[in-house]
Every structure is written in C-alpha cells, then in structure tokens.
Design a protein around this motif. Structure first.
Motif, PDB file in Angstrom:
ATOM      1  N   PHE A  78      -2.415   8.327   6.127  1.00 18.55           N
ATOM      2  CA  PHE A  78      -2.371   6.867   5.472  1.00 18.55           C
ATOM      3  C   PHE A  78      -2.938   7.493   4.059  1.00 18.55           C
ATOM      4  CE2 PHE A  78      -2.997   6.238   9.762  1.00 18.55           C
ATOM      5  CZ  PHE A  78      -2.303   5.021   9.964  1.00 18.55           C
ATOM      6  N   THR A  79      -2.349   6.828   2.852  1.00 21.67           N
ATOM      7  CA  THR A  79      -2.992   6.879   1.606  1.00 21.67           C
ATOM      8  C   THR A  79      -4.054   5.815   1.168  1.00 21.67           C
ATOM      9  OG1 THR A  79      -0.612   6.191   1.028  1.00 21.67           O
ATOM     10  CG2 THR A  79      -1.137   8.480   0.896  1.00 21.67           C
ATOM     11  N   ALA A  80      -4.435   6.217   0.041  1.00 16.87           N
ATOM     12  CA  ALA A  80      -5.560   5.232  -0.526  1.00 16.87           C
ATOM     13  C   ALA A  80      -5.012   4.036  -1.448  1.00 16.87           C
ATOM     14  CB  ALA A  80      -6.334   5.790  -1.449  1.00 16.87           C
ATOM     15  N   ASP A  81      -3.747   3.939  -1.265  1.00 14.15           N
ATOM     16  CA  ASP A  81      -2.827   2.717  -1.792  1.00 14.15           C
ATOM     17  C   ASP A  81      -2.732   1.951  -0.808  1.00 14.15           C
ATOM     18  OD1 ASP A  81      -1.006   4.373  -0.907  1.00 14.15           O
ATOM     19  OD2 ASP A  81       0.509   4.303  -2.340  1.00 14.15           O
ATOM     20  N   GLY A  82      -3.181   1.988   0.615  1.00 16.08           N
ATOM     21  CA  GLY A  82      -2.872   1.088   1.665  1.00 16.08           C
ATOM     22  C   GLY A  82      -1.918   1.400   2.476  1.00 16.08           C
ATOM     23  N   LYS A  83      -1.276   2.425   2.450  1.00 19.58           N
ATOM     24  CA  LYS A  83       0.059   2.691   3.096  1.00 19.58           C
ATOM     25  C   LYS A  83       0.057   3.761   4.240  1.00 19.58           C
ATOM     26  CE  LYS A  83       2.517   1.245  -1.199  1.00 19.58           C
ATOM     27  NZ  LYS A  83       3.616   1.734  -2.194  1.00 19.58           N
ATOM     28  N   ASN A  84       0.582   3.466   5.295  1.00 12.15           N
ATOM     29  CA  ASN A  84       0.918   4.442   6.289  1.00 12.15           C
ATOM     30  C   ASN A  84       2.146   5.181   6.135  1.00 12.15           C
ATOM     31  OD1 ASN A  84       1.318   4.157   9.820  1.00 12.15           O
ATOM     32  ND2 ASN A  84       1.157   5.955   8.740  1.00 12.15           N
ATOM     33  N   VAL A  85       2.020   6.592   5.794  1.00 10.95           N
ATOM     34  CA  VAL A  85       3.124   7.484   5.328  1.00 10.95           C
ATOM     35  C   VAL A  85       4.252   7.473   6.211  1.00 10.95           C
ATOM     36  CG1 VAL A  85       3.554   9.926   4.444  1.00 10.95           C
ATOM     37  CG2 VAL A  85       1.505   8.840   3.916  1.00 10.95           C
ATOM     38  N   SER A  86       5.483   7.176   5.802  1.00 12.34           N
ATOM     39  CA  SER A  86       6.667   7.291   6.639  1.00 12.34           C
ATOM     40  C   SER A  86       6.937   6.250   7.565  1.00 12.34           C
ATOM     41  CB  SER A  86       6.660   8.608   7.339  1.00 12.34           C
ATOM     42  OG  SER A  86       6.598   9.815   6.456  1.00 12.34           O
ATOM     43  N   LEU A  87       5.712   4.913   7.675  1.00 18.51           N
ATOM     44  CA  LEU A  87       5.986   4.274   8.486  1.00 18.51           C
ATOM     45  C   LEU A  87       5.615   2.844   7.820  1.00 18.51           C
ATOM     46  CD1 LEU A  87       6.612   3.482  11.333  1.00 18.51           C
ATOM     47  CD2 LEU A  87       4.438   3.815  12.160  1.00 18.51           C
ATOM     48  N   PRO A  88       6.550   2.502   6.994  1.00 19.25           N
ATOM     49  CA  PRO A  88       6.137   1.266   5.985  1.00 19.25           C
ATOM     50  C   PRO A  88       5.912  -0.092   6.972  1.00 19.25           C
ATOM     51  CG  PRO A  88       8.413   1.681   5.485  1.00 19.25           C
ATOM     52  CD  PRO A  88       7.838   2.837   6.522  1.00 19.25           C
ATOM     53  N   THR A  89       6.661  -0.201   7.934  1.00 17.79           N
ATOM     54  CA  THR A  89       6.697  -1.517   8.985  1.00 17.79           C
ATOM     55  C   THR A  89       5.385  -1.630   9.473  1.00 17.79           C
ATOM     56  OG1 THR A  89       7.541  -0.045  10.677  1.00 17.79           O
ATOM     57  CG2 THR A  89       9.261  -1.312   9.459  1.00 17.79           C
ATOM     58  N   ASN A  90       4.344  -0.490   9.489  1.00 19.04           N
ATOM     59  CA  ASN A  90       3.179  -0.485  10.164  1.00 19.04           C
ATOM     60  C   ASN A  90       1.983  -1.100   9.085  1.00 19.04           C
ATOM     61  OD1 ASN A  90       1.515  -0.213  12.253  1.00 19.04           O
ATOM     62  ND2 ASN A  90       0.666   1.836  11.397  1.00 19.04           N
ATOM     63  N   ASN A  91       2.431  -1.117   7.736  1.00 18.88           N
ATOM     64  CA  ASN A  91       1.424  -1.664   6.939  1.00 18.88           C
ATOM     65  C   ASN A  91       1.350  -3.285   6.944  1.00 18.88           C
ATOM     66  OD1 ASN A  91       1.538   0.932   5.784  1.00 18.88           O
ATOM     67  ND2 ASN A  91       3.026   0.560   4.436  1.00 18.88           N
ATOM     68  N   LEU A  92       0.169  -3.567   7.262  1.00 17.56           N
ATOM     69  CA  LEU A  92       0.022  -4.900   7.507  1.00 17.56           C
ATOM     70  C   LEU A  92      -0.597  -5.838   6.399  1.00 17.56           C
ATOM     71  CD1 LEU A  92       0.203  -7.275   9.767  1.00 17.56           C
ATOM     72  CD2 LEU A  92      -2.214  -6.747  10.245  1.00 17.56           C
ATOM     73  N   LYS A  93      -1.662  -5.413   5.817  1.00 19.89           N
ATOM     74  CA  LYS A  93      -2.424  -5.910   4.502  1.00 19.89           C
ATOM     75  C   LYS A  93      -2.695  -4.764   3.670  1.00 19.89           C
ATOM     76  CE  LYS A  93      -3.866 -10.173   6.433  1.00 19.89           C
ATOM     77  NZ  LYS A  93      -4.858 -11.084   6.649  1.00 19.89           N
ATOM     78  N   ALA A  94      -2.811  -4.859   2.215  1.00 24.95           N
ATOM     79  CA  ALA A  94      -3.072  -3.676   1.306  1.00 24.95           C
ATOM     80  C   ALA A  94      -4.453  -3.521   1.435  1.00 24.95           C
ATOM     81  CB  ALA A  94      -2.729  -4.086  -0.046  1.00 24.95           C
ATOM     82  N   SER A  95      -5.414  -4.145   2.001  1.00 25.02           N
ATOM     83  CA  SER A  95      -6.896  -3.702   1.921  1.00 25.02           C
ATOM     84  C   SER A  95      -7.393  -3.808   3.349  1.00 25.02           C
ATOM     85  CB  SER A  95      -7.561  -4.883   1.184  1.00 25.02           C
ATOM     86  OG  SER A  95      -8.874  -4.593   1.531  1.00 25.02           O
ATOM     87  N   TYR A  96      -8.180  -2.755   3.522  1.00 30.46           N
ATOM     88  CA  TYR A  96      -8.781  -2.447   4.822  1.00 30.46           C
ATOM     89  C   TYR A  96      -9.686  -3.679   5.318  1.00 30.46           C
ATOM     90  CZ  TYR A  96     -13.434  -1.329   3.031  1.00 30.46           C
ATOM     91  OH  TYR A  96     -14.530  -1.447   2.446  1.00 30.46           O
ATOM     92  N   GLU A  97     -10.036  -4.587   4.473  1.00 29.63           N
ATOM     93  CA  GLU A  97     -10.943  -5.934   4.532  1.00 29.63           C
ATOM     94  C   GLU A  97      -9.883  -7.022   4.945  1.00 29.63           C
ATOM     95  OE1 GLU A  97     -15.252  -5.126   2.583  1.00 29.63           O
ATOM     96  OE2 GLU A  97     -13.544  -5.853   1.162  1.00 29.63           O
ATOM     97  N   GLY A  98      -8.715  -6.514   4.861  1.00 33.40           N
ATOM     98  CA  GLY A  98      -7.778  -7.902   5.344  1.00 33.40           C
ATOM     99  C   GLY A  98      -7.295  -8.536   4.195  1.00 33.40           C
ATOM    100  N   GLY A  99      -7.532  -8.050   2.810  1.00 37.48           N
ATOM    101  CA  GLY A  99      -7.021  -8.827   1.797  1.00 37.48           C
ATOM    102  C   GLY A  99      -5.602  -8.010   1.229  1.00 37.48           C
ATOM    103  N   LYS A 100      -4.965  -9.065   0.359  1.00 34.26           N
ATOM    104  CA  LYS A 100      -3.818  -8.966  -0.164  1.00 34.26           C
ATOM    105  C   LYS A 100      -3.755  -7.724  -1.258  1.00 34.26           C
ATOM    106  CE  LYS A 100      -1.588 -12.925   0.865  1.00 34.26           C
ATOM    107  NZ  LYS A 100      -0.845 -14.570   0.400  1.00 34.26           N
ATOM    108  N   THR A 101      -4.908  -7.329  -1.698  1.00 33.84           N
ATOM    109  CA  THR A 101      -5.247  -6.295  -2.964  1.00 33.84           C
ATOM    110  C   THR A 101      -5.740  -5.133  -2.493  1.00 33.84           C
ATOM    111  OG1 THR A 101      -5.295  -8.396  -4.693  1.00 33.84           O
ATOM    112  CG2 THR A 101      -5.968  -6.282  -5.332  1.00 33.84           C
TER     113      THR A 101
END
Length: 321
Positions: A95-118
């Motif tokens: 996982f990278t610090a821009d909020g993404k799961n490497v090689s599995l974009p369908t797993n990305n739910l929200k950009a922030s670990y706190e549930g926010g969009k940013t």
C-alpha cells in the motif's frame, strides 16, 4: 366640479406638507455625546465602535514542533496515509502513502484511512527554485544555521573547552555547518485502534509489517525563513551576510536513496542522511513522493474492521564527540 375641487385641495395640502418637511435628517445619537462621560448619550460603549473579522485559509502542513537552535529538526511527515480498503488480499500486500493498494485498484475504498475522500499525506508547497526536486513530496527538514553561531563568552575561562579556554563552546563545537545525522526508527508495531476512540490502541497488533521509503529527493536553500515561516529564522539572511569570510555552501553528500524499517516496538535507528563537516548550510529538505512510500503487510495477516496505526520517531543528532 366638486370632485375636481376636492382633488385640487388634496394636492395643495400635499404640497404644503412637502414644504414644511425638514431638509436635514435627524441624528439618532451624536458621536460627541456618546463620548461624553457625563451624559453618555449612547448608554454604553462609545462611538464609533469597532469589531474584527478574521478570514483564514491554510495549505499543507505548517505544524511547528517547537524545536529551536542553530541546528534543528524543523519538520517531518506527520501523517502517512495508506488509505481505506475493502479487504487484505494476501497476494497484493503493498500500500502506498497516496492511499492506494498497489496492483489492486478495485480494493481502494476511500483515499484516507480515517474514511475521508481526501488523502492526509501532506506534500510540500514551495515556489523556491532551489527546492524544485522536493516540491510535491512528503518531507523532512533540517535547518543548519551553525555558521552564524556566536561565542557569547569570549575571553572567559571555560573548563568545557580544553582546546580554546576563552570559548564557552564544548570541544568540537564550531561555527561551521554539518556534523549531524538524520535518522528514523519504529516505535511500535501496526496496532488496531479503538473504534470508539481512534486515539486509543487496542491489544490487537500485526507482526511483520514494513515501511519503506524509495527515491529520496533532496533540496537545499538559504531562504530559510521563507520555507519555515518561523520568527527564529527571520534574521538568518542578515546574520549570514555578517559572517566573514562568507562560508562556502556545500550540499549534504551522504543521503540514503532507499531505506526501510520493520514496524516493531523499540525499533533501530535507520540513517536517512549525514552531513559531514562543512555540509548542509541553510535548510535541507528530504522528500518522498507519496507513491514511493510503501507499507507492506505480512503474508497471512488477519485484519478486522478497524484503523491500524504505527508510530515513527525521527532524530537529528550531532556526530561531534
């Protein structure tokens, strides 16, 4: 005919009233009377009265850590946000610090670990051309103003310094840049937080997670106050101009391009950069693009619906014995 006379009478009356009306407006409260302590026409605060409005907006991370001195650690990345995800896929553990799961974009739910969009990984905003390589990165800053250091007790005996007893500096302390190390270490393992209070850790931890920083970028500038916006740096340009002869500016020569640390309790310091004697004058900025900061989860890890956090400690230390 009567209707006409009545109409004329009404119009005449209206004209008369218009003539009698005052041409000036009445003052509700005189300014002079409002300020008269004896009469105080306003019955309260004197006129004119004033109040203030603050209009504010901020960009990036401007949190001051309170450090002071000729040599100081001024900034570190305060938050690395690896996002919110649906699940932990055992074959896609990066996982990278821009909020993404490497090689599995369908797993990305929200950009922030706190549930926010940013995403909350903050990046550096700067127009300083000397810092172009670190613009847009999550950054750490070491401010080195040692060349402007002044001996406050010249001609005074000082047992701390056996080389120059007229100085109040300890042996090895000079008015030269450099002789310092920046390092980072893990403080605790990745730990699930209490859902009712995300500031409180639970007993659930993940063993074997790793944090890696790749492609370290570096920038050095003498526009220290412009970068830090800290009053303690306001006189740096003037102080530097008074140093004779003018010191030669040298970049930090030893910088780790890539480094990593396991997320564990009481981790070991990992060297990020080392400024040798005479290097690093001014502000030294070390930066990483959020996509180059990777959290790797261990195979077989089990996670629950929770926020997981780990802490890092960055250390600036002198290499002078």
């Amino acid at each position: 005919m009567k209707f006409t006379k009545l109409t004329s009478s009404v119009l005449a009356g209206a004209t008369l009233l218009s003539i009698l009306a005052p041409t000036a407006t009445f003052a509700a409260t005189s300014t002079a009377g409002s300020q008269d302590a004896l009469s105080n026409d306003n019955g309260g605060t004197k006129l004119p009265q004033t109040d203030k409005t603050v209009a504010g907006i901020s960009f990036g991370d401007n949190t001051d850590n309170g450090n002071k001195g000729y040599l100081r650690l001024q900034m570190v990345p305060h938050t690395l946000d690896f996002g919110n995800h649906k699940l932990l896929d055992d074959s896609k553990l990066d996982f990278t610090a821009d909020g993404k799961n490497v090689s599995l974009p369908t797993n990305n739910l929200k950009a922030s670990y706190e549930g926010g969009k940013t995403n909350e990984t903050v990046i550096l905003n700067t127009s300083d051309s000397e810092l172009s390589k670190v613009k847009g990165t999550a950054w750490a800053t070491v401010v080195d103003k040692q060349v402007t250091r002044k001996d406050s007790k010249s001609n005074t005996q000082n047992p701390n310094n056996t080389t120059d007893p007229t100085s109040d500096f300890y042996d090895g302390t000079t008015s030269k840049a450099g002789s310092w190390t920046l390092s980072v270490k893990s403080v605790d393992p990745l730990t699930a937080m209490d859902n009712a209070d995300p500031s409180k850790p639970t007993a659930e931890t993940i063993t074997g997670a790793k944090l890696a920083f790749a492609n370290t970028q570096y920038g050095q500038t003498q526009k220290v106050a412009e970068l830090t916006k800290d009053t303690q740096d306001a006189s740096y340009t003037t102080d530097l101009a008074a140093v004779t002869p003018a010191p030669a500016v040298a970049k930090v020569s030893s910088i780790k391009a890539n480094f990593s640390t396991p997320l564990t309790a009481s981790g070991t310091d990992v060297k990020v950069a080392e400024a040798k004697d005479g290097e690093g004058q001014g502000a030294n900025v070390f930066g990483w693009a959020p996509e180059n900061i990777t959290l790797t989860m261990p195979e077989g890890a089990e996670v629950t619906n929770a926020i997981y956090k780990a802490n890092l400690t960055w250390t600036l230390s002198s290499t002078v014995a």
